[in-house]
Structures are given as C-alpha cells and as structure tokens.
Design a protein around this motif. Sequence first.
Motif, PDB file in Angstrom:
ATOM      1  N   GLY A 195       0.775  -1.235   0.000  1.00  0.00           N
ATOM      2  CA  GLY A 195       0.000   0.000   0.000  1.00  0.00           C
ATOM      3  C   GLY A 195       0.800   1.275   0.000  1.00  0.00           C
ATOM      4  N   PHE A 196       2.128   1.193  -0.160  1.00  0.00           N
ATOM      5  CA  PHE A 196       2.953   2.403  -0.200  1.00  0.00           C
ATOM      6  C   PHE A 196       3.201   2.806  -1.646  1.00  0.00           C
ATOM      7  CE2 PHE A 196       7.238   4.265  -0.660  1.00  0.00           C
ATOM      8  CZ  PHE A 196       7.031   5.445   0.045  1.00  0.00           C
ATOM      9  N   ASP A 197       2.898   4.068  -1.973  1.00  0.00           N
ATOM     10  CA  ASP A 197       3.081   4.609  -3.320  1.00  0.00           C
ATOM     11  C   ASP A 197       4.331   5.482  -3.330  1.00  0.00           C
ATOM     12  OD1 ASP A 197       2.987   6.135  -5.704  1.00  0.00           O
ATOM     13  OD2 ASP A 197       0.808   5.959  -5.795  1.00  0.00           O
ATOM     14  N   TRP A 198       5.401   4.969  -3.938  1.00  0.00           N
ATOM     15  CA  TRP A 198       6.703   5.663  -3.936  1.00  0.00           C
ATOM     16  C   TRP A 198       6.589   7.033  -4.590  1.00  0.00           C
ATOM     17  CZ3 TRP A 198      10.476   7.892  -6.900  1.00  0.00           C
ATOM     18  CH2 TRP A 198      11.783   7.901  -6.412  1.00  0.00           C
ATOM     19  N   TRP A 199       5.951   7.120  -5.747  1.00  0.00           N
ATOM     20  CA  TRP A 199       5.870   8.382  -6.475  1.00  0.00           C
ATOM     21  C   TRP A 199       5.044   9.418  -5.725  1.00  0.00           C
ATOM     22  CZ3 TRP A 199       9.084   9.839 -10.041  1.00  0.00           C
ATOM     23  CH2 TRP A 199       9.723   8.886 -10.821  1.00  0.00           C
ATOM     24  N   GLU A 200       3.935   8.998  -5.178  1.00  0.00           N
ATOM     25  CA  GLU A 200       3.122   9.926  -4.391  1.00  0.00           C
ATOM     26  C   GLU A 200       3.920  10.443  -3.197  1.00  0.00           C
ATOM     27  OE1 GLU A 200      -1.009  10.062  -1.717  1.00  0.00           O
ATOM     28  OE2 GLU A 200      -0.242   8.157  -2.498  1.00  0.00           O
ATOM     29  N   ALA A 201       4.616   9.544  -2.520  1.00  0.00           N
ATOM     30  CA  ALA A 201       5.398   9.934  -1.354  1.00  0.00           C
ATOM     31  C   ALA A 201       6.508  10.907  -1.742  1.00  0.00           C
ATOM     32  CB  ALA A 201       5.985   8.701  -0.684  1.00  0.00           C
ATOM     33  N   TYR A 202       7.143  10.654  -2.888  1.00  0.00           N
ATOM     34  CA  TYR A 202       8.223  11.546  -3.321  1.00  0.00           C
ATOM     35  C   TYR A 202       7.692  12.960  -3.572  1.00  0.00           C
ATOM     36  CZ  TYR A 202      11.724  13.819  -6.185  1.00  0.00           C
ATOM     37  OH  TYR A 202      12.608  14.733  -6.688  1.00  0.00           O
ATOM     38  N   HIS A 203       6.576  13.081  -4.251  1.00  0.00           N
ATOM     39  CA  HIS A 203       6.023  14.418  -4.522  1.00  0.00           C
ATOM     40  C   HIS A 203       5.601  15.108  -3.226  1.00  0.00           C
ATOM     41  CE1 HIS A 203       6.297  14.131  -8.819  1.00  0.00           C
ATOM     42  NE2 HIS A 203       5.609  13.006  -8.854  1.00  0.00           N
ATOM     43  N   LEU A 204       5.084  14.359  -2.284  1.00  0.00           N
ATOM     44  CA  LEU A 204       4.747  14.945  -0.985  1.00  0.00           C
ATOM     45  C   LEU A 204       6.015  15.384  -0.252  1.00  0.00           C
ATOM     46  CD1 LEU A 204       1.952  12.471   0.171  1.00  0.00           C
ATOM     47  CD2 LEU A 204       1.647  14.885  -0.419  1.00  0.00           C
ATOM     48  N   LEU A 205       7.074  14.585  -0.389  1.00  0.00           N
ATOM     49  CA  LEU A 205       8.338  14.954   0.242  1.00  0.00           C
ATOM     50  C   LEU A 205       8.856  16.281  -0.294  1.00  0.00           C
ATOM     51  CD1 LEU A 205      11.046  14.595   1.748  1.00  0.00           C
ATOM     52  CD2 LEU A 205      11.819  13.292  -0.243  1.00  0.00           C
ATOM     53  N   VAL A 206       8.778  16.472  -1.615  1.00  0.00           N
ATOM     54  CA  VAL A 206       9.252  17.741  -2.191  1.00  0.00           C
ATOM     55  C   VAL A 206       8.505  18.908  -1.566  1.00  0.00           C
ATOM     56  CG1 VAL A 206       9.424  19.095  -4.308  1.00  0.00           C
ATOM     57  CG2 VAL A 206       9.963  16.651  -4.353  1.00  0.00           C
ATOM     58  N   THR A 207       7.194  18.759  -1.400  1.00  0.00           N
ATOM     59  CA  THR A 207       6.412  19.814  -0.737  1.00  0.00           C
ATOM     60  C   THR A 207       6.877  19.998   0.696  1.00  0.00           C
ATOM     61  OG1 THR A 207       4.487  19.284  -2.118  1.00  0.00           O
ATOM     62  CG2 THR A 207       4.090  20.541  -0.094  1.00  0.00           C
ATOM     63  N   ARG A 208       7.056  18.891   1.422  1.00  0.00           N
ATOM     64  CA  ARG A 208       7.518  18.966   2.814  1.00  0.00           C
ATOM     65  C   ARG A 208       8.902  19.607   2.888  1.00  0.00           C
ATOM     66  NH1 ARG A 208       7.098  15.983   7.923  1.00  0.00           N
ATOM     67  NH2 ARG A 208       8.786  16.823   9.198  1.00  0.00           N
ATOM     68  N   TYR A 209       9.746  19.282   1.930  1.00  0.00           N
ATOM     69  CA  TYR A 209      11.113  19.811   1.900  1.00  0.00           C
ATOM     70  C   TYR A 209      11.116  21.337   1.889  1.00  0.00           C
ATOM     71  CZ  TYR A 209      15.946  20.320   0.199  1.00  0.00           C
ATOM     72  OH  TYR A 209      17.274  20.664   0.034  1.00  0.00           O
ATOM     73  N   TYR A 210      10.267  21.902   1.042  1.00  0.00           N
ATOM     74  CA  TYR A 210      10.227  23.366   0.943  1.00  0.00           C
ATOM     75  C   TYR A 210       9.345  24.001   2.009  1.00  0.00           C
ATOM     76  CZ  TYR A 210      12.967  23.107  -3.282  1.00  0.00           C
ATOM     77  OH  TYR A 210      13.999  22.885  -4.168  1.00  0.00           O
ATOM     78  N   GLU A 211       8.573  23.199   2.725  1.00  0.00           N
ATOM     79  CA  GLU A 211       7.852  23.714   3.875  1.00  0.00           C
ATOM     80  C   GLU A 211       8.792  23.941   5.059  1.00  0.00           C
ATOM     81  OE1 GLU A 211       3.332  21.804   3.606  1.00  0.00           O
ATOM     82  OE2 GLU A 211       4.928  20.691   4.634  1.00  0.00           O
ATOM     83  N   GLY A 212       9.902  23.217   5.055  1.00  0.00           N
ATOM     84  CA  GLY A 212      10.839  23.288   6.169  1.00  0.00           C
ATOM     85  C   GLY A 212      12.017  24.188   5.871  1.00  0.00           C
ATOM     86  N   ALA A 213      13.209  23.773   6.362  1.00  0.00           N
ATOM     87  CA  ALA A 213      14.408  24.609   6.264  1.00  0.00           C
ATOM     88  C   ALA A 213      14.802  24.894   4.826  1.00  0.00           C
ATOM     89  CB  ALA A 213      15.560  23.929   6.998  1.00  0.00           C
ATOM     90  N   ALA A 214      14.535  23.961   3.912  1.00  0.00           N
ATOM     91  CA  ALA A 214      14.941  24.158   2.519  1.00  0.00           C
ATOM     92  C   ALA A 214      14.259  25.361   1.884  1.00  0.00           C
ATOM     93  CB  ALA A 214      14.637  22.914   1.702  1.00  0.00           C
ATOM     94  N   GLY A 215      13.078  25.735   2.397  1.00  0.00           N
ATOM     95  CA  GLY A 215      12.400  26.914   1.865  1.00  0.00           C
ATOM     96  C   GLY A 215      13.082  28.208   2.245  1.00  0.00           C
ATOM     97  N   VAL A 216      14.003  28.119   3.219  1.00  0.00           N
ATOM     98  CA  VAL A 216      14.719  29.301   3.704  1.00  0.00           C
ATOM     99  C   VAL A 216      16.165  29.312   3.225  1.00  0.00           C
ATOM    100  CG1 VAL A 216      15.485  30.529   5.787  1.00  0.00           C
ATOM    101  CG2 VAL A 216      13.237  29.386   5.746  1.00  0.00           C
ATOM    102  N   ARG A 217      16.798  28.167   3.272  1.00  0.00           N
ATOM    103  CA  ARG A 217      18.221  28.094   2.918  1.00  0.00           C
ATOM    104  C   ARG A 217      18.461  28.559   1.486  1.00  0.00           C
ATOM    105  NH1 ARG A 217      18.934  22.170   5.759  1.00  0.00           N
ATOM    106  NH2 ARG A 217      19.659  22.913   7.810  1.00  0.00           N
ATOM    107  N   PRO A 218      19.409  29.482   1.260  1.00  0.00           N
ATOM    108  CA  PRO A 218      19.618  30.050  -0.078  1.00  0.00           C
ATOM    109  C   PRO A 218      20.365  29.101  -1.011  1.00  0.00           C
ATOM    110  CG  PRO A 218      21.151  31.017   1.490  1.00  0.00           C
ATOM    111  CD  PRO A 218      20.231  30.142   2.287  1.00  0.00           C
ATOM    112  N   TYR A 219      19.787  28.833  -2.151  1.00  0.00           N
ATOM    113  CA  TYR A 219      20.409  27.971  -3.159  1.00  0.00           C
ATOM    114  C   TYR A 219      21.747  28.546  -3.598  1.00  0.00           C
ATOM    115  CZ  TYR A 219      20.883  25.322  -7.549  1.00  0.00           C
ATOM    116  OH  TYR A 219      21.344  24.526  -8.576  1.00  0.00           O
TER     117      TYR A 219
END
Length: 458
Positions: free
Chosen positions: A322-346
């Motif tokens: 029941g685990f969907d790798w692709w769905e989880a990955y896209h959610l992770l990208v959103t979570r990534y930018y919700e956290g510190a990555a949304g602040v840290r300068p590229y």
Amino acid sequence: MTLLRPVRPLRPVRPLRRDLYAAVAAALLVAAAVLVGRYVYTYDDLIVGWPPLLGRWDPHAGPGTPAAVLVAAATVAYGPAVAARLSWRALLPAAWGASMAWIWSLALIDGWRTGVAGRLTTRNEYLTVIDRWHDIPATLRDFTAHILIHSPDNWPAHVAGHPPAATLTFVLLDRIGLGGGGWAGAWCITAGAAGCVAILVTVRALAGEHGEHLARRAAPFLVLAPAAVWLGTSADAYFAAVAAWAVALLALTVTGRSLWWALGSGLLFGLTCFLSYGLTLVAVIAAAVLLLARRGVRQRPVLFVPLLAGAAVVPVAFTAAGFDWWEAYHLLVTRYYEGAAGVRPYGYWVWANLACTVLITGLATAAGLRRTGSALARRRDDTVSDETVRLAILVAAGLLALLVADLSGMSKAETERIWLPFALWLLPCCASLPHPRAWLAAQATLPLLLNHLVATGW
C-alpha cells in the motif's frame, strides 16, 4: 681528466605541484564557505550552527581520542605496506575491521551516549517513531498521510524525508531484540564500514589487469576516510553501504561471476531506492559499471533477467503493502520546501555543498580528482594506462551523481551525511597519488580536528 657525474632522472615535480595546488584550492573553498556562511549570512538564513556543517564550535576530547590517534598513526605508518602484502582474501576483512575501528574511535570522542547511543534518538530521527509501527502493514498504507508538516501526527523530518524501508529497518531491529540507540548506532557503523569493502571489490573487478594493485593502493584511503565522522552513526552510512554493495555485486556479475550476483545486486538496488529517494542517482554509477564491462554485458545479456527480477522485489512488496513511492516523493518535495529548505539560499549551498564534500573526502581526494581529470583528458595517450582510465571513469561517475544531486536543489545543507553514498566513490582516486603516507596523514588530520573542534549533528 674531468669525471662526468651520472645524470639523474628528473623528478616529476610539476604533477606534484599541481596536486598541491588542487589541495590548496579545495582548502580555500572550505575557507570561503566558512567565512561567507558566518559573516555574510545568519543562522536564520542557513539554519546550521557552523557553516557549511550542521554543528557548533565546541573544542573537546573524549574516551575515543587516544584510540582515534592510535588508529590514524598505525594506518598512516603501516597501511600502504600491509595493503600491498596481505592476500586479497585477508585484505577485505582487514579493511572492514580497520574502518570500523576508525569510525568507532571517532564516534567515541563524543562519548558513548552523545557519540553513538543518542544519535538516532533525537526528535528528527527514526527511533522516535518505533512505537507507531506496531501494525506494519497498516503503517505502510498510511505512511504518505503523515509526510506533510501540517498533516495529522506528521512524521519527524528524517522519517518523512525517506521511503519507509529506512525506518522499517530500525523497527525490525527492535522486533528481534536489538532496540534502542546503541544497537541502531552499532548497526549503522558496522554496515557503513562495509561500504569500503564493496568499493575495493568494485575497483578490483573493473579496473582491468592491474585493478587489484589500484584497489590495494586505495584501501588505506578508504579506511581513513574523513567521512568516518558521519559514518558513525548516521543512517546514511547504512544507505551508503547498501548502495555500494549493489554496485559491487553488479561489477562481479558483468566481469564473469555467477548470475546469482546479478540477483543480489538487483535486490540491493531495489532496497536502495526505498531507503532514500535521492539514491536513485546510484544508477549513474551502475551505468559506469556497465560501460566499463560492456564486452561482458554483450556476451551475457541474460544477466539482465535476474538483475531486473531482483530489482523488482522490494518495489513490488512495498507497493503491494500500500505504499506509493511516487506519491510519497512528490509529498516529500512539498515537505522539503515547507521546512528549512524553503529558507536556505540555493546561491550559497550550490557551492558550499562542495565544500562539505571536501570535508568528507579530504584534501588527498582533491589532488586525486585532479589526476582523474588528467587521466580522462589524456586517455588516448600511451603514457596513461588502461586501468588508470577505467578507475577514472568509475570515480567520475560518482562525481557526476554528486553534482546532479547538488544542482537539483534537493540537498541544501547536511550533505556531509546525505552525500555519503556518492562521496565514498571519489576516494579510490587517491590510488594514483605518490607519497601515500603524507597524503594519508593529511586525511587523518582533518577528521581528528573536526571531531575534536566541532560538535557535529551526527
């Protein structure tokens, strides 16, 4: 009568100087990352305590200090000779044991609790959610519902940031009676040290007629890797070892060994992708293996049957659960930018990450990479051996995977642990360096200083 003195051959001064220039350039990159991180940006910009590393300035010593100095001194003094003289069968366990001794001693500089047992029990780590996995199938089905920060009972950062096989590993350790941070840390150190053996096996298999010679020269550098600071006890050490053995078994298969190795390689590649999303980039290194052994691949195309069959096992099992790798990955990208990555300068991290790579691979690797680039540029020159070029291609594949990860923007900071699976593949380039003891001393000095001066996050 004037006696003519024999003419001595000219010493290769120019390549040695270029090696030193490369090492100095790498050191300057680190210095720039430190200075810019401390005086141009603030903590709120970078969210690391001692840029470019996640940590804080904290000079200290601990119970591991004497052991770390002893292991470093012994490896510098005797490592190259021992690696040259041991039988191959003896060298591999010796390298594994020496690597474990190095990682353990560095970890224990911070003491048992802080250095080992407490690393994977902090609020962002895997062991904090063990109690939520009492029903494994139900948890897998519900895993993606807790990835986003604002979701109910959201997963801690590292659990949310990885596919569930990462957390499930520690759940299963707990189920067999090896629960708690001490066992989890020991697992990561033991597995992480095995990564150096996988790389030695790969180099010997792929580098050609004299591949074993290059592997023997690389062995002390893999043992004394500065990355050992983060191999004990980050879960990424475990991920790096799984990925390295997937590549090693593939290398054994394509160079004529049993097709059972292909099945094992496929299983580990599948597991790798369910340990960390970013480790799909290990495919770049796998492609280099197939390129280097293309003759063997053409002669045995049947190897792809067990390879692909093995690679399907883990994905099919998790998907069926029941685990969907692709769905989880896209959610992770959103979570990534919700956290510190949304602040840290590229704009800072895209090059400061490379400074982190210098800190986990050492100045000797910078010099070795210079020689790697030179070998590739002169690969058609008769003065460059075939095995040197083949090793250079393997190292270049590891570097390419790392650079792709860097440019993706999905690795802003903390790459001293995240990039362990790629960075370890750069270390074999040190086999081309003359005066190995001097370079080994430089390699050992760096992690000793880091672990005694900086309290790292892992």
